[in-house]
Design an enzyme around this catalytic site. Sequence first.
Site, PDB file in Angstrom:
ATOM      1  N   LYS A 206     -20.960  67.366 -75.035  1.00  0.00           N
ATOM      2  CA  LYS A 206     -22.365  68.326 -75.253  1.00  0.00           C
ATOM      3  C   LYS A 206     -23.181  67.815 -74.393  1.00  0.00           C
ATOM      4  CE  LYS A 206     -25.331  69.223 -79.106  1.00  0.00           C
ATOM      5  NZ  LYS A 206     -25.607  69.453 -80.324  1.00  0.00           N
ATOM      6  N   LYS A 259     -19.469  72.133 -74.595  1.00  0.00           N
ATOM      7  CA  LYS A 259     -20.804  73.239 -74.974  1.00  0.00           C
ATOM      8  C   LYS A 259     -22.056  72.844 -74.043  1.00  0.00           C
ATOM      9  CE  LYS A 259     -24.151  73.175 -78.437  1.00  0.00           C
ATOM     10  NZ  LYS A 259     -24.958  72.606 -79.472  1.00  0.00           N
TER      11      LYS A 259
HETATM   12  C1  PBG Z   1     -27.337  70.101 -83.619  1.00  0.00           C
HETATM   13  C2  PBG Z   1     -26.711  71.341 -82.895  1.00  0.00           C
HETATM   14  C3  PBG Z   1     -27.518  71.963 -81.772  1.00  0.00           C
HETATM   15  C4  PBG Z   1     -26.595  73.033 -81.492  1.00  0.00           C
HETATM   16  C5  PBG Z   1     -25.390  73.022 -82.334  1.00  0.00           C
HETATM   17  N1  PBG Z   1     -25.578  71.858 -83.146  1.00  0.00           N
HETATM   18  C6  PBG Z   1     -28.744  71.999 -81.108  1.00  0.00           C
HETATM   19  C7  PBG Z   1     -29.016  70.736 -80.414  1.00  0.00           C
HETATM   20  O1  PBG Z   1     -28.202  69.910 -80.290  1.00  0.00           O
HETATM   21  O2  PBG Z   1     -30.212  70.668 -80.351  1.00  0.00           O
HETATM   22  C8  PBG Z   1     -26.826  74.115 -80.476  1.00  0.00           C
HETATM   23  C9  PBG Z   1     -26.081  75.424 -80.605  1.00  0.00           C
HETATM   24  C10 PBG Z   1     -26.904  76.797 -79.923  1.00  0.00           C
HETATM   25  O3  PBG Z   1     -27.755  76.459 -79.062  1.00  0.00           O
HETATM   26  O4  PBG Z   1     -26.462  77.829 -80.342  1.00  0.00           O
HETATM   27  N2  PBG Z   1     -27.158  69.011 -82.921  1.00  0.00           N
HETATM   28 ZN    ZN Z   2     -28.531  67.128 -83.525  1.00  0.00          ZN
END
Ligand code: PBG
Ligand code: ZN
Length: 334
Positions: A206, A259
Amino acid sequence: MTSTASAERIRNLGLTHRPRRLRRSPAMRDLVRETRLAPETFVHPLFVCSGDGVRREVPSMPGVFQLSVDEAANEAAAAGQDGIKAVLLFGLPEDKDDAGSAAYDPDAPVQAAARAIKRAAPGLLVVTDVCLCEYTAHGHCGILEGEEIVNDATVELLARTAVSHAEAGADIVAPSDMMDGRVGAIREALDAAGFGDTAIMSYAAKYCSAYYGPFRDAADSAPAFGDRRTHQMDPANVEEALREVALDLEEGADIVMVKPAVHYLDVISRVKQEFNAPLAAYHVSGEYAMLKAAARNGWIDEQRAMLECLTAIRRAGADIIITYYAREAARLLG
Ligand code: PBG
Ligand code: ZN
Protein backbone atom coordinates in the site's frame (compact mmCIF):
# COMPACT_ATOMS: atom_id res chain seq x y z
CA MET A 1 1.92 2.70 -62.98
CA THR A 2 -1.85 3.26 -62.83
CA SER A 3 -3.62 3.47 -59.52
CA THR A 4 -5.42 0.18 -60.26
CA ALA A 5 -2.09 -1.51 -60.76
CA SER A 6 -0.76 -0.28 -57.44
CA ALA A 7 -3.95 -1.41 -55.65
CA GLU A 8 -3.43 -4.81 -57.28
CA ARG A 9 0.14 -4.96 -56.00
CA ILE A 10 -0.96 -4.13 -52.43
CA ARG A 11 -3.54 -6.90 -52.56
CA ASN A 12 -0.88 -9.32 -53.68
CA LEU A 13 1.80 -8.54 -51.15
CA GLY A 14 1.45 -12.15 -50.10
CA LEU A 15 1.76 -11.28 -46.42
CA THR A 16 1.80 -14.37 -44.22
CA HIS A 17 1.21 -12.33 -41.12
CA ARG A 18 -1.74 -9.99 -41.07
CA PRO A 19 -2.57 -9.30 -37.38
CA ARG A 20 -5.59 -7.31 -38.54
CA ARG A 21 -7.28 -10.59 -39.56
CA LEU A 22 -8.14 -11.06 -35.89
CA ARG A 23 -9.57 -7.56 -35.48
CA ARG A 24 -12.00 -7.56 -38.37
CA SER A 25 -15.31 -8.08 -36.56
CA PRO A 26 -16.80 -7.93 -33.07
CA ALA A 27 -17.11 -11.73 -33.03
CA MET A 28 -13.47 -12.19 -34.01
CA ARG A 29 -12.31 -9.69 -31.39
CA ASP A 30 -14.44 -11.41 -28.74
CA LEU A 31 -12.97 -14.77 -29.73
CA VAL A 32 -9.34 -13.80 -29.27
CA ARG A 33 -9.66 -11.43 -26.30
CA GLU A 34 -7.03 -12.26 -23.67
CA THR A 35 -8.43 -10.42 -20.67
CA ARG A 36 -12.04 -10.59 -19.56
CA LEU A 37 -13.78 -8.63 -16.86
CA ALA A 38 -16.23 -10.48 -14.66
CA PRO A 39 -18.56 -9.12 -11.94
CA GLU A 40 -17.59 -11.95 -9.61
CA THR A 41 -14.05 -10.55 -9.40
CA PHE A 42 -15.21 -7.11 -8.23
CA VAL A 43 -15.40 -6.00 -4.60
CA HIS A 44 -17.86 -3.20 -3.81
CA PRO A 45 -16.74 -0.78 -1.03
CA LEU A 46 -19.35 0.62 1.39
CA PHE A 47 -19.06 3.43 3.94
CA VAL A 48 -21.26 2.66 6.92
CA CYS A 49 -22.50 5.19 9.47
CA SER A 50 -25.00 5.03 12.32
CA GLY A 51 -28.63 6.07 12.10
CA ASP A 52 -31.50 4.89 9.99
CA GLY A 53 -32.36 5.59 6.36
CA VAL A 54 -29.18 7.63 5.85
CA ARG A 55 -27.86 7.95 2.28
CA ARG A 56 -25.40 10.84 2.05
CA GLU A 57 -23.53 11.29 -1.22
CA VAL A 58 -19.80 11.98 -0.92
CA PRO A 59 -19.17 15.26 -2.81
CA SER A 60 -15.81 14.21 -4.26
CA MET A 61 -17.10 10.71 -5.18
CA PRO A 62 -20.35 11.08 -7.18
CA GLY A 63 -22.39 7.88 -6.92
CA VAL A 64 -20.78 6.84 -3.61
CA PHE A 65 -22.74 7.25 -0.38
CA GLN A 66 -22.29 7.12 3.35
CA LEU A 67 -24.97 4.61 4.34
CA SER A 68 -26.61 3.73 7.62
CA VAL A 69 -26.61 0.03 8.51
CA ASP A 70 -30.09 -0.65 7.06
CA GLU A 71 -29.18 1.12 3.79
CA ALA A 72 -25.84 -0.69 3.63
CA ALA A 73 -27.65 -4.02 3.87
CA ASN A 74 -29.99 -3.01 1.01
CA GLU A 75 -27.07 -1.79 -1.07
CA ALA A 76 -25.13 -5.01 -0.47
CA ALA A 77 -28.11 -7.13 -1.46
CA ALA A 78 -28.57 -5.06 -4.64
CA ALA A 79 -24.89 -5.51 -5.48
CA GLY A 80 -25.38 -9.25 -5.05
CA GLN A 81 -28.23 -9.04 -7.58
CA ASP A 82 -25.78 -7.41 -9.99
CA GLY A 83 -23.53 -10.48 -9.73
CA ILE A 84 -21.05 -9.12 -7.19
CA LYS A 85 -19.74 -11.58 -4.59
CA ALA A 86 -18.12 -9.35 -1.98
CA VAL A 87 -18.47 -5.99 -0.25
CA LEU A 88 -15.74 -4.15 1.68
CA LEU A 89 -16.89 -2.27 4.78
CA PHE A 90 -15.49 0.97 6.20
CA GLY A 91 -16.93 2.53 9.34
CA LEU A 92 -17.86 6.05 10.41
CA PRO A 93 -18.13 5.81 14.20
CA GLU A 94 -20.14 8.24 16.32
CA ASP A 95 -17.23 8.94 18.63
CA LYS A 96 -13.48 8.97 18.15
CA ASP A 97 -10.76 8.80 20.81
CA ASP A 98 -6.99 8.41 21.01
CA ALA A 99 -7.16 4.60 21.17
CA GLY A 100 -9.61 4.23 18.28
CA SER A 101 -11.84 2.18 20.57
CA ALA A 102 -14.87 2.29 18.25
CA ALA A 103 -12.85 0.06 15.90
CA TYR A 104 -13.38 -2.92 18.21
CA ASP A 105 -16.79 -1.96 19.61
CA PRO A 106 -19.19 -4.83 18.80
CA ASP A 107 -22.00 -2.33 18.20
CA ALA A 108 -20.09 0.03 15.90
CA PRO A 109 -21.33 0.51 12.32
CA VAL A 110 -19.02 -2.06 10.65
CA GLN A 111 -19.90 -4.83 13.09
CA ALA A 112 -23.62 -4.01 12.90
CA ALA A 113 -23.47 -3.87 9.10
CA ALA A 114 -21.65 -7.21 8.89
CA ARG A 115 -24.49 -8.82 10.86
CA ALA A 116 -27.19 -7.04 8.84
CA ILE A 117 -25.63 -7.96 5.49
CA LYS A 118 -25.28 -11.59 6.52
CA ARG A 119 -29.03 -11.59 7.25
CA ALA A 120 -30.01 -9.70 4.07
CA ALA A 121 -27.70 -11.53 1.65
CA PRO A 122 -26.28 -14.68 3.25
CA GLY A 123 -24.29 -15.72 0.18
CA LEU A 124 -22.44 -12.45 -0.12
CA LEU A 125 -18.90 -12.25 1.28
CA VAL A 126 -18.31 -9.57 3.88
CA VAL A 127 -14.81 -8.10 3.85
CA THR A 128 -13.92 -5.56 6.57
CA ASP A 129 -11.20 -2.95 6.43
CA VAL A 130 -9.06 -3.16 9.57
CA CYS A 131 -7.33 0.10 10.49
CA LEU A 132 -7.62 2.70 13.22
CA CYS A 133 -7.58 5.94 11.20
CA GLU A 134 -11.36 6.13 10.92
CA TYR A 135 -11.61 5.73 14.70
CA THR A 136 -8.81 7.82 16.20
CA ALA A 137 -9.48 11.46 17.07
CA HIS A 138 -6.16 12.43 15.44
CA GLY A 139 -6.88 10.44 12.25
CA HIS A 140 -3.69 8.38 12.35
CA CYS A 141 -3.65 4.66 11.61
CA GLY A 142 -2.36 3.76 15.07
CA ILE A 143 -1.60 4.71 18.62
CA LEU A 144 0.56 7.81 19.06
CA GLU A 145 3.44 8.46 21.41
CA GLY A 146 4.08 12.14 20.88
CA GLU A 147 3.83 12.39 17.10
CA GLU A 148 5.09 8.86 16.44
CA ILE A 149 2.79 5.98 15.48
CA VAL A 150 3.91 3.12 17.68
CA ASN A 151 3.90 -0.19 15.88
CA ASP A 152 3.45 -2.99 18.38
CA ALA A 153 0.79 -1.39 20.58
CA THR A 154 -1.15 -0.61 17.39
CA VAL A 155 -0.87 -4.20 16.18
CA GLU A 156 -2.55 -5.45 19.37
CA LEU A 157 -5.55 -3.19 18.73
CA LEU A 158 -5.71 -4.21 15.07
CA ALA A 159 -5.84 -7.87 16.10
CA ARG A 160 -8.61 -7.07 18.56
CA THR A 161 -10.49 -5.22 15.79
CA ALA A 162 -10.12 -8.15 13.38
CA VAL A 163 -11.53 -10.57 15.97
CA SER A 164 -14.50 -8.29 16.62
CA HIS A 165 -15.19 -8.19 12.85
CA ALA A 166 -15.00 -11.99 12.67
CA GLU A 167 -17.40 -12.27 15.61
CA ALA A 168 -19.83 -10.05 13.68
CA GLY A 169 -19.63 -12.38 10.69
CA ALA A 170 -16.83 -11.06 8.47
CA ASP A 171 -15.59 -13.70 6.03
CA ILE A 172 -12.39 -11.80 5.24
CA VAL A 173 -10.56 -9.18 7.28
CA ALA A 174 -8.43 -6.70 5.37
CA PRO A 175 -5.73 -4.90 7.38
CA SER A 176 -4.94 -1.60 5.62
CA ASP A 177 -2.69 -0.06 8.26
CA MET A 178 0.78 -1.14 7.01
CA MET A 179 2.12 -1.77 10.54
CA ASP A 180 4.87 -4.40 10.71
CA GLY A 181 3.82 -7.88 11.83
CA ARG A 182 0.10 -7.24 11.85
CA VAL A 183 -0.84 -10.12 9.56
CA GLY A 184 0.83 -12.66 11.84
CA ALA A 185 -0.71 -11.12 14.94
CA ILE A 186 -4.18 -11.07 13.35
CA ARG A 187 -3.85 -14.70 12.21
CA GLU A 188 -2.86 -15.76 15.70
CA ALA A 189 -5.67 -13.80 17.35
CA LEU A 190 -8.30 -15.13 14.93
CA ASP A 191 -7.15 -18.71 15.47
CA ALA A 192 -7.10 -18.29 19.25
CA ALA A 193 -10.68 -16.96 19.14
CA GLY A 194 -11.89 -19.91 17.06
CA PHE A 195 -11.93 -18.13 13.69
CA GLY A 196 -9.50 -20.36 11.85
CA ASP A 197 -11.60 -20.10 8.69
CA THR A 198 -11.69 -16.31 8.55
CA ALA A 199 -9.41 -15.26 5.70
CA ILE A 200 -6.96 -12.36 5.64
CA MET A 201 -6.65 -10.07 2.64
CA SER A 202 -3.67 -7.87 3.45
CA TYR A 203 -3.06 -4.48 1.96
CA ALA A 204 0.49 -5.73 1.41
CA ALA A 205 1.90 -3.11 -0.95
CA LYS A 206 0.00 0.00 0.00
CA TYR A 207 1.63 3.18 -1.23
CA CYS A 208 1.55 6.62 0.36
CA SER A 209 -0.62 8.07 -2.39
CA ALA A 210 -2.26 11.39 -3.18
CA TYR A 211 -5.12 9.38 -4.68
CA TYR A 212 -6.68 8.57 -1.28
CA GLY A 213 -7.92 12.16 -0.90
CA PRO A 214 -11.61 11.62 -1.68
CA PHE A 215 -11.69 8.50 0.54
CA ARG A 216 -10.61 10.60 3.50
CA ASP A 217 -13.67 12.81 2.91
CA ALA A 218 -15.88 9.74 2.64
CA ALA A 219 -14.48 8.08 5.77
CA ASP A 220 -13.63 11.28 7.66
CA SER A 221 -10.14 9.87 8.25
CA ALA A 222 -7.64 12.56 7.23
CA PRO A 223 -4.76 12.87 9.73
CA ALA A 224 -4.99 16.00 11.89
CA PHE A 225 -1.25 16.63 11.36
CA GLY A 226 1.55 15.06 9.37
CA ASP A 227 1.07 12.26 6.86
CA ARG A 228 1.29 8.48 6.46
CA ARG A 229 4.84 8.25 5.10
CA THR A 230 6.26 6.38 8.09
CA HIS A 231 4.11 3.32 7.37
CA GLN A 232 2.76 3.49 3.79
CA MET A 233 5.22 2.82 0.98
CA ASP A 234 7.21 5.26 -1.11
CA PRO A 235 5.73 5.34 -4.65
CA ALA A 236 9.29 5.09 -5.99
CA ASN A 237 9.79 1.51 -4.73
CA VAL A 238 8.93 -1.85 -6.24
CA GLU A 239 11.54 -4.25 -4.82
CA GLU A 240 10.31 -3.22 -1.39
CA ALA A 241 6.77 -4.13 -2.44
CA LEU A 242 7.97 -7.66 -3.15
CA ARG A 243 9.53 -7.87 0.32
CA GLU A 244 6.28 -6.62 1.90
CA VAL A 245 4.25 -9.21 -0.01
CA ALA A 246 6.67 -11.99 0.94
CA LEU A 247 6.37 -11.09 4.63
CA ASP A 248 2.58 -10.96 4.56
CA LEU A 249 2.36 -14.34 2.81
CA GLU A 250 4.78 -15.83 5.35
CA GLU A 251 2.68 -14.41 8.18
CA GLY A 252 -0.44 -16.05 6.77
CA ALA A 253 -2.11 -13.65 4.33
CA ASP A 254 -4.53 -15.56 2.07
CA ILE A 255 -4.90 -12.75 -0.47
CA VAL A 256 -2.43 -9.90 -1.00
CA MET A 257 -3.26 -6.47 -2.36
CA VAL A 258 -1.55 -3.74 -4.33
CA LYS A 259 -2.96 -0.23 -3.89
CA PRO A 260 -3.57 2.08 -5.78
CA ALA A 261 -3.98 0.24 -9.08
CA VAL A 262 -3.56 2.08 -12.35
CA HIS A 263 -0.31 3.88 -11.50
CA TYR A 264 1.07 0.64 -10.05
CA LEU A 265 0.43 -1.84 -12.85
CA ASP A 266 4.12 -2.78 -12.84
CA VAL A 267 3.86 -3.67 -9.16
CA ILE A 268 0.76 -5.79 -9.80
CA SER A 269 2.55 -7.56 -12.61
CA ARG A 270 5.71 -8.24 -10.58
CA VAL A 271 3.76 -9.51 -7.56
CA LYS A 272 1.67 -11.86 -9.70
CA GLN A 273 4.72 -13.24 -11.48
CA GLU A 274 6.88 -13.69 -8.38
CA PHE A 275 4.31 -15.15 -5.97
CA ASN A 276 1.41 -16.48 -8.00
CA ALA A 277 -0.83 -15.93 -4.96
CA PRO A 278 -4.40 -14.61 -5.05
CA LEU A 279 -3.93 -10.94 -5.83
CA ALA A 280 -6.26 -7.99 -5.36
CA ALA A 281 -5.79 -4.46 -6.66
CA TYR A 282 -7.60 -1.42 -5.26
CA HIS A 283 -8.79 1.12 -7.83
CA VAL A 284 -8.90 3.88 -5.24
CA SER A 285 -11.07 6.90 -4.57
CA GLY A 286 -8.87 9.39 -6.45
CA GLU A 287 -8.71 7.15 -9.50
CA TYR A 288 -12.51 6.99 -9.45
CA ALA A 289 -12.92 10.72 -8.80
CA MET A 290 -10.67 11.64 -11.74
CA LEU A 291 -12.77 9.64 -14.17
CA LYS A 292 -16.01 11.04 -12.73
CA ALA A 293 -14.75 14.63 -12.93
CA ALA A 294 -13.50 14.33 -16.50
CA ALA A 295 -16.72 12.61 -17.56
CA ARG A 296 -18.85 15.30 -15.93
CA ASN A 297 -16.98 17.88 -17.97
CA GLY A 298 -17.66 15.89 -21.13
CA TRP A 299 -13.92 15.35 -21.59
CA ILE A 300 -13.86 11.55 -21.68
CA ASP A 301 -16.25 8.72 -22.43
CA GLU A 302 -16.75 7.44 -18.88
CA GLN A 303 -17.87 3.92 -19.75
CA ARG A 304 -14.99 3.29 -22.09
CA ALA A 305 -12.44 4.86 -19.76
CA MET A 306 -13.71 2.85 -16.79
CA LEU A 307 -13.65 -0.45 -18.68
CA GLU A 308 -10.19 0.37 -20.01
CA CYS A 309 -8.87 1.00 -16.48
CA LEU A 310 -10.41 -2.18 -15.07
CA THR A 311 -9.16 -4.22 -18.04
CA ALA A 312 -5.64 -2.85 -17.58
CA ILE A 313 -5.68 -3.85 -13.91
CA ARG A 314 -6.74 -7.40 -14.82
CA ARG A 315 -4.25 -7.59 -17.69
CA ALA A 316 -1.45 -6.64 -15.31
CA GLY A 317 -2.33 -9.69 -13.19
CA ALA A 318 -4.95 -8.80 -10.58
CA ASP A 319 -7.45 -11.57 -9.80
CA ILE A 320 -9.71 -9.32 -7.75
CA ILE A 321 -10.51 -5.62 -8.26
CA ILE A 322 -11.80 -3.44 -5.46
CA THR A 323 -13.59 -0.57 -7.19
CA TYR A 324 -16.26 2.07 -6.65
CA TYR A 325 -17.33 1.21 -10.20
CA ALA A 326 -18.16 -2.38 -9.21
CA ARG A 327 -21.92 -2.15 -9.68
CA GLU A 328 -21.77 0.03 -12.79
CA ALA A 329 -19.25 -2.29 -14.42
CA ALA A 330 -21.15 -5.41 -13.34
CA ARG A 331 -24.36 -4.09 -14.87
CA LEU A 332 -22.57 -3.25 -18.12
CA LEU A 333 -21.04 -6.71 -18.33
CA GLY A 334 -24.15 -8.57 -17.21
C1 PBG B 1 -7.49 3.18 5.74
C2 PBG B 1 -7.73 3.10 4.27
C3 PBG B 1 -7.53 4.09 3.29
C4 PBG B 1 -7.97 3.56 2.09
C5 PBG B 1 -8.40 2.26 2.36
N1 PBG B 1 -8.22 2.00 3.71
C6 PBG B 1 -7.07 5.49 3.40
C7 PBG B 1 -5.71 5.81 3.82
O1 PBG B 1 -4.82 4.97 3.94
O2 PBG B 1 -5.53 7.00 4.10
C8 PBG B 1 -8.01 4.29 0.76
C9 PBG B 1 -9.05 3.84 -0.20
C10 PBG B 1 -9.37 4.80 -1.31
O3 PBG B 1 -8.73 5.86 -1.49
O4 PBG B 1 -10.31 4.49 -2.05
N2 PBG B 1 -6.17 3.10 6.12
ZN1 ZN C 1 -5.41 3.85 8.22
